[in-house]
Design an enzyme around this catalytic site. Structure first.
Site, short mmCIF file in Angstrom:
data_model
loop_
_atom_site.label_atom_id
_atom_site.label_comp_id
_atom_site.label_asym_id
_atom_site.label_seq_id
_atom_site.Cartn_x
_atom_site.Cartn_y
_atom_site.Cartn_z
N PHE A 156 -23.89 79.38 58.28
CA PHE A 156 -24.65 78.51 57.38
C PHE A 156 -24.02 77.12 57.42
CE2 PHE A 156 -25.82 76.34 53.55
CZ PHE A 156 -27.18 76.62 53.43
N ASP A 175 -16.34 74.19 59.87
CA ASP A 175 -17.09 73.89 58.66
C ASP A 175 -16.40 74.63 57.52
OD1 ASP A 175 -18.79 73.91 56.47
OD2 ASP A 175 -20.60 74.36 57.61
N LYS A 230 -18.42 70.97 48.64
CA LYS A 230 -18.31 71.87 47.49
C LYS A 230 -17.14 71.55 46.53
CE LYS A 230 -21.38 75.51 48.83
NZ LYS A 230 -21.77 75.66 50.22
C1 LIG Z 1 -22.83 75.12 51.09
C2 LIG Z 1 -22.53 74.97 52.52
C3 LIG Z 1 -23.06 73.91 53.28
C4 LIG Z 1 -24.07 72.95 52.72
O1 LIG Z 1 -23.55 72.17 51.70
P1 LIG Z 1 -24.53 71.30 50.75
O2 LIG Z 1 -23.60 70.53 49.89
O3 LIG Z 1 -25.39 72.26 50.01
O4 LIG Z 1 -25.33 70.43 51.66
C5 LIG Z 1 -22.64 73.78 54.59
N1 LIG Z 1 -21.77 74.65 55.14
C6 LIG Z 1 -21.26 75.68 54.45
C7 LIG Z 1 -20.27 76.58 55.10
C8 LIG Z 1 -21.63 75.89 53.13
O5 LIG Z 1 -21.14 76.93 52.45
#
Ligand SMILES: *Cc1c(COP(=O)(O)O)cnc(C)c1O
Length: 391
Positions: free
Chosen positions: A134, A219, A248
């Site tokens: 994700f 990420d 986050k």
């Molecule tokens: C939540 C998340 C995103 C996206 O972040 P947003 O602030 O909602 O755009 C990207 N990568 C990972 C691993 C995430 O958990």
């Protein structure tokens, strides 16, 4: 207004992009959140891995308050102190490189993707990501996301992405071409179901990237900032990325996305090539500085490890008595409980008993308490989980 009234008006005017629970939250303190009806919940999802210091930590509230009274926004045409302090801190915690500020995880990944394409330009522009990954919801990052369920109906998707299975180094080797510019991986998959890769696999990916001159992006939007018991989850694998993305938890509840790149890679961005109006906003950076200082001052990585081990131990005790649990996994306080059945009903039952958790990938309960969670709070949550899971 009570929850019912708030929900009724919200549903009338807000797009239905979320399946929300039927409660409206009005305040929070530490691991506790209070609804408009006065009911108090134990919040073990921390606003989707954002409230790593719990709700309204006084140090974060104070930093925001002070900065908001001084200077709230300048545009990126000028320098500010909070952004300077934060960039220096982040480099000290990660690796020698440079920092770009934006407002969300998707944007942090978007900047990483643009960097890799610019770096590979004109020969290399393909990026390989993992199945079940994700990476965000913009058209490009949802294409990077290795799950078709998030992509359906949004054609045409962004070109230049390929997917390979986690822990399958042979498949990854096959997916690489002379056009591959980067490989993007979550050191632990969050939305995909709290999937922890093998250390061997991550080490092999790093070696492969070195050999083929491919950039490695981690990420850590969900895993970063102490969630896993280390500041960054990649520290478990003994390898460093070329590019690291964060969001986050770093802003302490305010929107802040961060892309950190090795100096040589960062250097491909010249003035005017990438930008974000709000990126590096003084208030969000002040909040982030307070988050990082508090993690250190209150020894929250240690607490996350200690409380994480304790919670996993207690969850494994429940597993022995529960026909519903398949596996308990994770690192620090990033804990997944894979069920043998769908988990939405379990989440709902826990909520009715006063505990907020989440379910992802249909069958994986995500239990993400704040890093400063107390043993007594874990015991209370375990009691609720035990009741629901062994019933
Ligand atoms: C939540 C998340 C995103 C996206 O972040 P947003 O602030 O909602 O755009 C990207 N990568 C990972 C691993 C995430 O958990």
């Amino acid at each position: 207004m009570n929850s019912k009234e708030i929900i009724k008006i919200s549903d009338k005017y807000l797009m239905h992009t979320y399946k929300r629970f039927p409660i409206a939250l009005v305040s929070g303190k530490g691991a506790l959140a209070r609804t408009a009806d006065g009911k108090i919940y134990l919040d073990f999802f921390s606003g989707l891995a954002v409230n790593n210091l719990g709700h309204c930590h006084p140090a974060v509230v104070k930093a925001i308050h002070i900065q908001a009274g001084k200077l709230m926004h300048t545009s990126n045409l000028y320098y500010t102190v909070p952004a300077m302090v934060l960039a220096k801190k982040l480099i000290g915690l990660s690796f020698p490189g440079k920092v770009f500020f934006c407002n969300s995880g998707a944007e942090a990944n978007e900047a990483a993707i643009k960097l890799c394409r610019k770096w590979g330009n004109p020969k290399k522009n393909e990026i390989i990501t993992m199945k079940e990954s994700f990476h965000g919801r913009t058209v490009t990052t949802v294409t990077a996301t290795g799950q078709t369920k998030y992509q359906k109906g949004f054609d045409p998707l962004a070109p230049g992405f390929k997917y390979s299975a986690l822990n399958d180094i042979k498949a990854l080797r096959k997916a690489i071409t002379n056009k591959t510019t980067a490989i993007m991986i979550e050191p632990i998959q969050g939305e995909g179901g709290v999937n922890v890769p093998d250390v061997k696999f991550i080490k092999e990916v790093r070696a492969l990237c070195n050999k083929k001159k491919i950039l490695l992006i981690f990420d850590e939007v969900q895993t970063g900032i102490g969630r896993t018991g280390k500041m960054f989850a990649y520290q478990y694998f003994g390898v460093k990325p070329d590019i690291l993305t964060l969001a986050k938890a770093i802003g302490g509840g305010l929107p802040l996305g961060i892309t950190i790149a090795e100096k040589k890679i960062a250097g491909v961005f010249e003035p005017g090539m990438h930008a974000s109006t709000f990126g590096g906003n003084p208030v969000t950076c002040a909040a982030a500085n307070a988050v990082l200082d508090t993690i250190k001052k209150e020894k929250l990585l240690q607490n996350a490890n200690k409380m994480g081990s304790y919670l996993v131990k207690r969850l494994n005790e429940i597993k022995k008595k529960s026909p519903k649990i398949k596996e308990v996994r994770g690192k620090g306080l990033m804990i997944g409980v894979e069920l043998k059945e769908k988990g939405a009903g379990i989440v709902k039952e826990c909520m009715e008993k006063g505990l907020l958790i989440n379910c992802t990938a249909e069958k994986v309960l995500r239990i993400y308490p704040p890093l400063n969670v107390k043993k007594a709070e874990i015991d209370k949550a375990v009691k609720i989980l035990k009741g629901v899971l062994t019933r």
